[in-house]
Design a protein around this motif. Sequence first.
Motif, PDB file in Angstrom:
ATOM      1  N   LEU A  94       1.342  -2.501   6.024  1.00 43.33           N
ATOM      2  CA  LEU A  94       2.351  -2.043   5.079  1.00 43.33           C
ATOM      3  C   LEU A  94       2.203  -0.541   4.908  1.00 43.33           C
ATOM      4  CD1 LEU A  94       2.270  -4.734   2.267  1.00 43.33           C
ATOM      5  CD2 LEU A  94       4.057  -4.352   3.929  1.00 43.33           C
ATOM      6  N   GLY A  96       3.510   2.590   2.586  1.00 45.92           N
ATOM      7  CA  GLY A  96       4.202   2.962   1.356  1.00 45.92           C
ATOM      8  C   GLY A  96       4.508   4.439   1.353  1.00 45.92           C
ATOM      9  N   ASP A 133       8.594   3.075  -1.814  1.00 47.78           N
ATOM     10  CA  ASP A 133       9.280   2.232  -0.840  1.00 47.78           C
ATOM     11  C   ASP A 133       8.244   1.711   0.143  1.00 47.78           C
ATOM     12  OD1 ASP A 133      11.773   2.773  -1.929  1.00 47.78           O
ATOM     13  OD2 ASP A 133      12.111   4.502  -0.636  1.00 47.78           O
ATOM     14  N   TYR A 134       8.187   0.379   0.316  1.00 50.06           N
ATOM     15  CA  TYR A 134       7.246  -0.230   1.253  1.00 50.06           C
ATOM     16  C   TYR A 134       7.996  -0.738   2.465  1.00 50.06           C
ATOM     17  CZ  TYR A 134       3.601  -0.090  -2.253  1.00 50.06           C
ATOM     18  OH  TYR A 134       2.669   0.343  -3.160  1.00 50.06           O
ATOM     19  N   ARG A 135       7.338  -0.617   3.631  1.00 52.60           N
ATOM     20  CA  ARG A 135       7.905  -1.088   4.880  1.00 52.60           C
ATOM     21  C   ARG A 135       6.807  -1.793   5.661  1.00 52.60           C
ATOM     22  NH1 ARG A 135       9.852   1.688  10.162  1.00 52.60           N
ATOM     23  NH2 ARG A 135       8.019   2.976   9.877  1.00 52.60           N
ATOM     24  N   GLN A 136       7.124  -2.963   6.201  1.00 52.08           N
ATOM     25  CA  GLN A 136       6.156  -3.710   7.002  1.00 52.08           C
ATOM     26  C   GLN A 136       6.345  -3.342   8.465  1.00 52.08           C
ATOM     27  OE1 GLN A 136       5.834  -7.908   6.235  1.00 52.08           O
ATOM     28  NE2 GLN A 136       5.353  -8.331   8.366  1.00 52.08           N
TER      29      GLN A 136
END
Length: 179
Positions: A94, A96, A133-136
């Motif tokens: 993840l 952030g 904002d989180y992105r996998q």
Amino acid sequence: MRATALAAVAAAALAVGACATPTAYGPAQGRGVGGYSETRLESDRYRVTFAGNSVTSREQVEMGLLLRAAELTVGDGYDWFATVNRATDRDTRLVGRPDPFAYDRYSPYWSPFWRYYHRGYWRPFDPWGPDIDYRQIDRYEASAEIIMGRGPKPAGDPNAFDAREVIQNLSGRVPRRPM
């Protein structure tokens, strides 16, 4: 001056575009680049791996592995191969990043001047906390140990593949690196 600026913008666009494309079929070019690699274990046995980047799907990675196994099989004069040990690993992380638009200085709901007193110091206070904002990001790597054979493939073995058929079926579906 304008031509130099235009060239710099074009180079930056190409660099960003290159990062957003799946790993193309070809030999691995160092750590983190992706592609295939193999190690000969015996005269008729290899360990084959195919690693993708963060935008390469699991299916593309597994097709790259099978295509490389088929090419090795035909290149060594064999007709079929069977996977002995086969695995696909997923590396997930993840990432952030603070939202750049979260703290609008003209917002009536937040003031950069809000503070509280704690242990002898005035500290900034944000009642909502940081907006992140989180992105996998997923990365796949497939590996298999293959054994090769001549003649017709063993009937009833779901791990056995006709090498020429695999090449015929997957060659058009796996994007290749430009030469």
